[in-house]
Motif scaffolding. Structure first.
Motif, PDB file in Angstrom:
ATOM      1  N   ALA A  80      -1.141  11.723   0.218  1.00  0.00           N
ATOM      2  CA  ALA A  80       0.223  11.718  -0.314  1.00  0.00           C
ATOM      3  C   ALA A  80       0.930  13.025   0.007  1.00  0.00           C
ATOM      4  O   ALA A  80       2.147  13.061   0.187  1.00  0.00           O
ATOM      5  CB  ALA A  80       0.194  11.488  -1.821  1.00  0.00           C
ATOM      6  N   ASN A 128       0.825  -1.202   0.000  1.00  0.00           N
ATOM      7  CA  ASN A 128       0.000   0.000   0.000  1.00  0.00           C
ATOM      8  C   ASN A 128       0.862   1.255   0.000  1.00  0.00           C
ATOM      9  O   ASN A 128       0.676   2.183   0.782  1.00  0.00           O
ATOM     10  CB  ASN A 128      -0.930  -0.003   1.216  1.00  0.00           C
ATOM     11  CG  ASN A 128      -2.034   1.008   1.057  1.00  0.00           C
ATOM     12  OD1 ASN A 128      -2.379   1.381  -0.071  1.00  0.00           O
ATOM     13  ND2 ASN A 128      -2.572   1.482   2.171  1.00  0.00           N
ATOM     14  N   ASP A 164      -6.740  10.452  -1.660  1.00  0.00           N
ATOM     15  CA  ASP A 164      -5.419   9.838  -1.790  1.00  0.00           C
ATOM     16  C   ASP A 164      -4.338  10.890  -2.016  1.00  0.00           C
ATOM     17  O   ASP A 164      -3.262  10.844  -1.413  1.00  0.00           O
ATOM     18  CB  ASP A 164      -5.410   8.844  -2.967  1.00  0.00           C
ATOM     19  CG  ASP A 164      -6.029   7.511  -2.572  1.00  0.00           C
ATOM     20  OD1 ASP A 164      -6.261   7.305  -1.363  1.00  0.00           O
ATOM     21  OD2 ASP A 164      -6.275   6.684  -3.464  1.00  0.00           O
ATOM     22  N   SER A 165      -4.650  11.827  -2.891  1.00  0.00           N
ATOM     23  CA  SER A 165      -3.687  12.895  -3.157  1.00  0.00           C
ATOM     24  C   SER A 165      -3.378  13.676  -1.889  1.00  0.00           C
ATOM     25  O   SER A 165      -2.229  13.989  -1.599  1.00  0.00           O
ATOM     26  CB  SER A 165      -4.236  13.867  -4.198  1.00  0.00           C
ATOM     27  OG  SER A 165      -4.475  13.202  -5.406  1.00  0.00           O
ATOM     28  N   HIS A 210       2.436   4.746  -1.042  1.00  0.00           N
ATOM     29  CA  HIS A 210       2.014   6.007  -1.643  1.00  0.00           C
ATOM     30  C   HIS A 210       3.183   6.972  -1.620  1.00  0.00           C
ATOM     31  O   HIS A 210       3.842   7.115  -0.587  1.00  0.00           O
ATOM     32  CB  HIS A 210       0.837   6.611  -0.889  1.00  0.00           C
ATOM     33  CG  HIS A 210      -0.433   5.868  -1.091  1.00  0.00           C
ATOM     34  ND1 HIS A 210      -0.796   4.793  -0.318  1.00  0.00           N
ATOM     35  CD2 HIS A 210      -1.422   6.018  -1.992  1.00  0.00           C
ATOM     36  CE1 HIS A 210      -1.964   4.330  -0.731  1.00  0.00           C
ATOM     37  NE2 HIS A 210      -2.368   5.051  -1.741  1.00  0.00           N
ATOM     38  N   THR A 211       3.390   7.624  -2.722  1.00  0.00           N
ATOM     39  CA  THR A 211       4.472   8.606  -2.811  1.00  0.00           C
ATOM     40  C   THR A 211       4.399   9.598  -1.653  1.00  0.00           C
ATOM     41  O   THR A 211       3.324  10.101  -1.336  1.00  0.00           O
ATOM     42  CB  THR A 211       4.347   9.410  -4.112  1.00  0.00           C
ATOM     43  OG1 THR A 211       4.208   8.497  -5.184  1.00  0.00           O
ATOM     44  CG2 THR A 211       5.556  10.295  -4.330  1.00  0.00           C
TER      45      THR A 211
END
Lengths: 328, 328
Positions: free
Chosen positions: B110, A41, B106-107, A43-44
């Motif tokens: 991140a 899972n 999600d962004s 994420h950057t």
DNA sequence: AAAAATAGGGTAAACGATAATCCAATTGTA
DNA sequence: TACAATTGGATTATCGTTTACCCTATTTTT
């Protein structure tokens, strides 16, 4: 990324390359990395990436107040325009307080925004000169600041005045009044458009037909009552903005006059509940969303560019929306 | 910081300590550092700081649409509440599209936001369970999601219904109707409040006095016309929200009835132009700003806490604002 | 068959800060 | 006077990722 690399016995850099689709990586390892990334899972971490790339993919949006529909719409258009390019918007508002505005813009800069869009309340160009000196692209919106070497996007207020007035003329009005607003630049431009349209059609330019609607509350109402005492009473009114027009409509109705038969009314701005009014309001739409979009596009252009692109001043062309208040 | 340190012959860490008012530093060096920082026009790079402190001092605000005054007001209240603690807000909107909402959240994750406030359109709890699993505090606002272990803040819709209906009763209305809205949870709660108030005062609960106002445009208008065909005509109407009330007023006026003499009207929600209407509207203010503020406060509390604080459900108590539309 | 090019990947340094330790000199204490 | 505590600051490692460069096989070219 370290975890991914460890498990797969490859280097962190290889993982990084896969994740960014860069460099030469075999299909096999690529697959393994991607799968493991999904498993873990991953994420950057944009913070880490930003630190080294020096780009945050965020822009700052500095507005006086975003509960005002005008600015809310700008915010939306900006966010929408930059989203496809992976950008996010950090908002900030300053309640018309130049000092607070300065603080907030400093904060945004410290957060390393890649660019800034502002509807500023600064009285001079210092703040933006500083920002531009730091090579951060800026686009001014709605409110130009003298001496700032930045692009600007705003409504074409003179065109708004012309459009509204011409429409009233086209509807057969000959005694056209204007309820003008307080904001120096904007109100003056709309007034100029009004005058320009009258002159062009050889209609008289009567000073007593231009009444200021400066007060916050029920501004249009009292101004219109003043106008109704003129002799002869106007048969068309161009109102500085929609709230003023709503007040005017109320005053006209109370006086027992009919809209648009006795007096036609045109509003202007960005209020979208005109349909719900007793008399649906003809208005000039200043296309706020367009402004936001254009500003965002200009900014993105500047962010992407190697050399500083030419400064542009963009005036958004307004649009007439005809409703019942002028349809004779 | 390196530049500052070099010129002064001190270590970078010393500079860092001065700038953060931490550690033991002599007054002399402190002064020198601060002066040199000013000279060099130094500004903290928050990206770098965030990388090591693991706090970005940003929170994500995920809303369906922030041109809607309701959400705009929330955004403002949130931004205002977190600002004193050095926090900024990254906005994001998803147009009621759950898929887009997921992408955006999600962004935001991140980007390492320290917390998230969302008025979500998710139909299940997966998204937020994932976020919570990553130890990022979440506060839900306006729209609860079943199964999510997060705090929630919203208007007390049943109280709104009661407040409005009780007010109509107090004004002497005996045949009180309700124009109900479409949103399942919210509309149902307001309806429940309406019923509760009627029952409590031994007034009849007539199904034909409850009309749905489901359509986007001029929703209140058509619903009210339907209501006017009932026999006997109601003498008080509690409208689901303010736009509905405005439509209702229009329908009532057209029918030649007077407000509030023949029919009293109460709206609800967060529209603030009620004063500009032909008949100033009595409404129940749902105190949107309060919601935003509370949500932000809950979030900040969670961000600061070592152990996860207890989950809270907060319902904001509405406020009656009496205007002409009910004052007999 | 030797040289050149390419594919696939690794190493080391850097981005700009903070955290955790450690150390020398000074000051306070018994 | 000897020891402990404090002051003021330096060292080193780390945050998670990217960049620039290097290396070794294999493949291609001549």
């Amino acid at each position: 990324m370290l975890d991914i690399a460890k498990g797969l016995n490859v280097s962190v850099v290889t993982v990084s390359k896969v994740l960014r689709n860069k460099g030469k990586i075999s299909v096999a390892t690529r697959k393994r990395v991607l799968q493991r990334a999904k498993e873990l899972n991953y994420h950057t971490n944009w913070i880490a990436r930003s630190l080294v790339t020096r780009r945050t993919f965020t822009i700052g949006l500095l507005l006086p107040d975003f509960t005002h529909p005008f600015f809310a719409e700008i915010a939306k258009a900006v966010a929408e325009t930059v989203r496809p390019q992976g950008y996010h918007v950090i908002i900030s508002y300053f309640e018309e307080d130049p000092e607070l505005e300065k603080n907030e813009s400093d904060s945004l800069m410290a957060r390393q925004v890649d660019g800034l869009i502002a509807a500023s309340a600064q009285s001079n160009s210092n703040l933006f000169e500083n920002i531009l000196a730091r090579k951060v692209p800026v686009v001014l919106i709605d409110r130009p600041i003298a001496g700032v070497q930045a692009s600007f996007v705003g409504a074409d207020n003179e065109a708004i005045g012309k459009l509204a007035t011409n429409h009233l003329i086209a509807q057969g009005c000959t005694r056209i009044a204007h309820l003008r607003g307080p904001k120096i630049g904007i109100a003056a431009a709309r007034l100029a458009g009004y005058r320009h349209a009258l002159q062009k059609h050889d209609l008289p330019l009567l000073p007593r037909y231009v009444v200021g609607a400066r007060y916050v509350d029920s501004t249009g109402y009292t101004a219109m009552r003043k106008l109704l005492q003129q002799e002869p009473v106007p048969d068309g009114v161009f109102c500085y903005n929609d709230p003023v027009a709503i007040g005017a409509i109320k005053a006209i109705s109370e006086a027992g006059l009919r809209i648009p038969h006795d007096i036609a009314v045109v509003g202007a701005g960005n209020v979208h509940y005109s349909d719900m009014l007793a008399v649906p309001l003809t208005r000039v739409d200043q296309c706020t969303g367009q402004s936001g979009k254009q500003a965002a596009e200009l900014l993105m252009e500047q962010i992407g560019a190697k050399r500083k692109p030419r400064i542009k001043k963009i005036l958004i062309t307004p649009k007439l929306v005809v409703r019942q208040s002028t349809q004779r």
